[in-house]
Design a protein around this motif. Structure first.
Motif, PDB file in Angstrom:
ATOM      1  N   GLN A   1       0.948  -1.242   0.011  1.00  0.00           N
ATOM      2  CA  GLN A   1      -0.164   0.087   0.020  1.00  0.00           C
ATOM      3  C   GLN A   1       0.922   1.359   0.007  1.00  0.00           C
ATOM      4  OE1 GLN A   1      -2.378  -0.731   3.581  1.00  0.00           O
ATOM      5  NE2 GLN A   1      -4.006  -1.362   2.398  1.00  0.00           N
ATOM      6  N   PRO A   2       1.326   1.581  -1.144  1.00  0.00           N
ATOM      7  CA  PRO A   2       2.176   2.667  -1.173  1.00  0.00           C
ATOM      8  C   PRO A   2       1.598   4.265  -0.658  1.00  0.00           C
ATOM      9  CG  PRO A   2       1.726   2.152  -3.585  1.00  0.00           C
ATOM     10  CD  PRO A   2       1.275   1.027  -2.410  1.00  0.00           C
ATOM     11  N   THR A   3       2.294   4.970  -0.122  1.00  0.00           N
ATOM     12  CA  THR A   3       1.722   6.202   0.250  1.00  0.00           C
ATOM     13  C   THR A   3       2.781   7.375  -0.158  1.00  0.00           C
ATOM     14  OG1 THR A   3       0.697   7.402   2.222  1.00  0.00           O
ATOM     15  CG2 THR A   3       2.807   5.820   2.546  1.00  0.00           C
ATOM     16  N   ASN A   4       2.116   8.626  -0.166  1.00  0.00           N
ATOM     17  CA  ASN A   4       2.887   9.736  -0.343  1.00  0.00           C
ATOM     18  C   ASN A   4       2.959  10.492   0.955  1.00  0.00           C
ATOM     19  OD1 ASN A   4       0.217  10.563  -0.368  1.00  0.00           O
ATOM     20  ND2 ASN A   4       0.658  12.614  -1.681  1.00  0.00           N
ATOM     21  N   ALA A   5       2.425   9.961   2.068  1.00  0.00           N
ATOM     22  CA  ALA A   5       2.412  10.573   3.340  1.00  0.00           C
ATOM     23  C   ALA A   5       3.862  10.942   3.902  1.00  0.00           C
ATOM     24  CB  ALA A   5       1.934   9.546   4.390  1.00  0.00           C
ATOM     25  N   PRO A   6       4.239  12.282   4.252  1.00  0.00           N
ATOM     26  CA  PRO A   6       5.515  12.344   4.672  1.00  0.00           C
ATOM     27  C   PRO A   6       6.013  12.088   5.824  1.00  0.00           C
ATOM     28  CG  PRO A   6       4.197  14.361   5.036  1.00  0.00           C
ATOM     29  CD  PRO A   6       3.319  13.295   4.312  1.00  0.00           C
ATOM     30  N   LEU A   7       4.842  11.514   6.558  1.00  0.00           N
ATOM     31  CA  LEU A   7       5.294  11.124   8.022  1.00  0.00           C
ATOM     32  C   LEU A   7       4.806   9.718   8.365  1.00  0.00           C
ATOM     33  CD1 LEU A   7       6.687  12.185  10.888  1.00  0.00           C
ATOM     34  CD2 LEU A   7       4.334  13.146  11.389  1.00  0.00           C
ATOM     35  N   LEU A   8       5.360   8.820   9.002  1.00  0.00           N
ATOM     36  CA  LEU A   8       4.507   7.712   9.667  1.00  0.00           C
ATOM     37  C   LEU A   8       4.814   7.843  11.402  1.00  0.00           C
ATOM     38  CD1 LEU A   8       5.470   4.745   7.331  1.00  0.00           C
ATOM     39  CD2 LEU A   8       3.434   6.141   7.479  1.00  0.00           C
ATOM     40  N   ILE A   9       4.043   7.486  11.827  1.00  0.00           N
ATOM     41  CA  ILE A   9       4.411   7.086  13.479  1.00  0.00           C
ATOM     42  C   ILE A   9       3.826   5.741  13.599  1.00  0.00           C
ATOM     43  CG2 ILE A   9       3.849   8.070  15.664  1.00  0.00           C
ATOM     44  CD1 ILE A   9       3.243  10.788  14.887  1.00  0.00           C
ATOM     45  N   ALA A  10       4.941   4.965  14.039  1.00  0.00           N
ATOM     46  CA  ALA A  10       4.792   3.776  14.614  1.00  0.00           C
ATOM     47  C   ALA A  10       4.438   3.727  16.038  1.00  0.00           C
ATOM     48  CB  ALA A  10       5.969   2.868  14.303  1.00  0.00           C
TER      49      ALA A  10
ATOM     50  N   ASN B   1      11.108  -6.523  23.095  1.00  0.00           N
ATOM     51  CA  ASN B   1      10.000  -5.806  23.790  1.00  0.00           C
ATOM     52  C   ASN B   1       9.245  -4.990  23.332  1.00  0.00           C
ATOM     53  OD1 ASN B   1      12.473  -4.600  24.260  1.00  0.00           O
ATOM     54  ND2 ASN B   1      11.439  -3.090  25.663  1.00  0.00           N
ATOM     55  N   ILE B   2       9.266  -4.299  22.123  1.00  0.00           N
ATOM     56  CA  ILE B   2       8.649  -3.270  21.403  1.00  0.00           C
ATOM     57  C   ILE B   2       8.047  -4.026  20.127  1.00  0.00           C
ATOM     58  CG2 ILE B   2       8.947  -1.090  20.271  1.00  0.00           C
ATOM     59  CD1 ILE B   2       9.799  -0.814  23.379  1.00  0.00           C
ATOM     60  N   VAL B   3       6.594  -3.876  20.183  1.00  0.00           N
ATOM     61  CA  VAL B   3       5.848  -4.739  19.421  1.00  0.00           C
ATOM     62  C   VAL B   3       4.884  -3.411  18.754  1.00  0.00           C
ATOM     63  CG1 VAL B   3       4.027  -6.283  19.179  1.00  0.00           C
ATOM     64  CG2 VAL B   3       5.490  -6.588  21.024  1.00  0.00           C
ATOM     65  N   PRO B   4       5.211  -3.336  17.172  1.00  0.00           N
ATOM     66  CA  PRO B   4       4.534  -2.215  16.525  1.00  0.00           C
ATOM     67  C   PRO B   4       2.776  -2.736  16.579  1.00  0.00           C
ATOM     68  CG  PRO B   4       6.339  -3.057  15.352  1.00  0.00           C
ATOM     69  CD  PRO B   4       6.085  -4.218  16.316  1.00  0.00           C
ATOM     70  N   LEU B   5       2.093  -1.948  16.982  1.00  0.00           N
ATOM     71  CA  LEU B   5       0.566  -2.285  16.924  1.00  0.00           C
ATOM     72  C   LEU B   5      -0.080  -1.282  15.754  1.00  0.00           C
ATOM     73  CD1 LEU B   5      -2.081  -3.003  18.862  1.00  0.00           C
ATOM     74  CD2 LEU B   5      -2.340  -0.527  18.900  1.00  0.00           C
ATOM     75  N   ALA B   6       0.533  -0.337  15.579  1.00  0.00           N
ATOM     76  CA  ALA B   6      -0.219   0.379  14.277  1.00  0.00           C
ATOM     77  C   ALA B   6       0.812   1.417  13.520  1.00  0.00           C
ATOM     78  CB  ALA B   6      -1.266   1.155  14.661  1.00  0.00           C
ATOM     79  N   LEU B   7       0.624   1.549  12.457  1.00  0.00           N
ATOM     80  CA  LEU B   7       1.375   2.573  11.716  1.00  0.00           C
ATOM     81  C   LEU B   7       0.317   3.727  11.138  1.00  0.00           C
ATOM     82  CD1 LEU B   7       3.787   0.633   9.002  1.00  0.00           C
ATOM     83  CD2 LEU B   7       4.566   2.065  11.171  1.00  0.00           C
ATOM     84  N   VAL B   8       0.752   5.096  11.657  1.00  0.00           N
ATOM     85  CA  VAL B   8      -0.388   6.165  11.582  1.00  0.00           C
ATOM     86  C   VAL B   8       0.531   6.846  10.566  1.00  0.00           C
ATOM     87  CG1 VAL B   8      -1.433   8.058  12.389  1.00  0.00           C
ATOM     88  CG2 VAL B   8      -1.124   5.823  13.854  1.00  0.00           C
ATOM     89  N   ARG B   9      -0.194   7.034   9.388  1.00  0.00           N
ATOM     90  CA  ARG B   9       0.336   7.881   8.324  1.00  0.00           C
ATOM     91  C   ARG B   9      -0.099   9.617   8.471  1.00  0.00           C
ATOM     92  NH1 ARG B   9      -0.738   4.049   2.699  1.00  0.00           N
ATOM     93  NH2 ARG B   9       0.404   2.323   3.697  1.00  0.00           N
ATOM     94  N   VAL B  10       0.643   9.994   8.407  1.00  0.00           N
ATOM     95  CA  VAL B  10       0.269  11.718   8.732  1.00  0.00           C
ATOM     96  C   VAL B  10       0.747  12.734   7.529  1.00  0.00           C
ATOM     97  CG1 VAL B  10       0.363  13.500  10.440  1.00  0.00           C
ATOM     98  CG2 VAL B  10       0.441  11.290  11.156  1.00  0.00           C
ATOM     99  N   GLY B  11      -0.147  13.590   7.236  1.00  0.00           N
ATOM    100  CA  GLY B  11       0.311  14.524   6.347  1.00  0.00           C
ATOM    101  C   GLY B  11      -0.766  15.650   6.258  1.00  0.00           C
ATOM    102  N   TYR B  12      -0.716  16.745   5.221  1.00  0.00           N
ATOM    103  CA  TYR B  12      -1.497  17.474   4.941  1.00  0.00           C
ATOM    104  C   TYR B  12      -2.453  17.023   4.000  1.00  0.00           C
ATOM    105  CZ  TYR B  12       0.436  21.217   7.941  1.00  0.00           C
ATOM    106  OH  TYR B  12       0.831  21.995   8.784  1.00  0.00           O
ATOM    107  N   PRO B  13      -3.794  16.876   4.232  1.00  0.00           N
ATOM    108  CA  PRO B  13      -4.728  16.210   3.192  1.00  0.00           C
ATOM    109  C   PRO B  13      -4.896  16.725   2.021  1.00  0.00           C
ATOM    110  CG  PRO B  13      -5.790  17.371   5.113  1.00  0.00           C
ATOM    111  CD  PRO B  13      -4.533  17.648   5.322  1.00  0.00           C
ATOM    112  N   ASP B  14      -4.919  16.014   0.969  1.00  0.00           N
ATOM    113  CA  ASP B  14      -5.062  16.093  -0.485  1.00  0.00           C
ATOM    114  C   ASP B  14      -6.413  15.815  -0.921  1.00  0.00           C
ATOM    115  OD1 ASP B  14      -4.486  17.743  -2.586  1.00  0.00           O
ATOM    116  OD2 ASP B  14      -3.509  16.172  -3.624  1.00  0.00           O
TER     117      ASP B  14
END
Length: 213
Positions: free
Chosen positions: A100-109, A176-189
């Motif tokens: 699922q490619p994205t043009n989001a400039p930021l991800l927060i795991a 001990n660090i388990v990724p639950l989610a990746l949040v894609r963030v940016g200015y909406p287009d």
């Protein structure tokens, strides 16, 4: 005349500042109501954004607010079993995007920290409550993004173990660090309409199937 009006204004402000402790002034009550309505509006209008404006990075100040909001989430026994990995490197974003490619400039795991699941007295663990805590933190993060004019979407990782291992590997997470989610963030287009998800059939009162009195 101007001096008199100014003096009157100072007196009125002084009176307002000297109200009984714990007692809100009329203006304060109005402000509280307005803020409450704004908070509800923010919840109701938030929607998932998947298309972002190119070449418009997210400011560090807004990232900080999202992280503070995330860490204000409720957490069992105040264990705060979370860790956040902020990703703005394009190559890493591409690696994490997979199919699922994205043009989001930021991800927060948004991750769970299994080393923070032990009860404060050291007696026993809350092994699965981190999932609820980190989920609550993720929702707070989404709402803070929306409140700041950003768009975001929650993409699930855990409990799909293959995906969890893949993301953990890319981010060099210890066991001990388990990724639950990746949040894609940016200015909406894009401007999708929020979905009305309210359904009476999903509500019971006092017991399953119970009707509103």
């Amino acid at each position: 005349m101007k001096k008199s009006l100014l003096a009157l204004a100072v007196v009125l402000l002084s009176l307002g500042a000297c109200n009984t402790p714990g007692e809100e002034t009329k203006d304060e009550k109005t402000a509280t109501a307005d803020n409450g309505q704004a908070a509800i509006e923010n919840i109701m209008t938030r929607t998932s954004i998947r298309q972002f404006k190119n070449d418009q990075p997210v400011e560090q100040e807004k990232i900080d607010i999202m992280l503070k909001a995330a860490m204000a989430a409720p957490t069992a026994v105040n264990l705060q079993p979370w860790h956040f990995i902020v990703i703005n490197d394009k190559k890493t974003i591409d690696l994490l995007s997979g199919q699922q490619p994205t043009n989001a400039p930021l991800l927060i795991a948004v991750c769970g920290d299994l080393d923070k699941t032990t009860m404060p007295d050291g007696k026993g663990k809350l092994p699965d409550f981190w999932i609820q805590d980190v989920s609550a933190a993720t929702e707070n993060l989404l709402l803070a993004a929306h409140a700041q004019g950003l768009g975001a979407v929650w993409t699930g990782v855990y409990p799909v173990m293959e995906r969890t291992a893949e993301v953990a590997n890319v981010l060099n997470c210890p066991k001990n660090i388990v990724p639950l989610a990746l949040v894609r963030v940016g200015y909406p287009d894009e401007s999708p309409e929020p979905k009305n998800k309210f359904k009476e059939e999903n509500i019971s009162y006092n017991k399953f199937g119970g009707k509103k009195q």
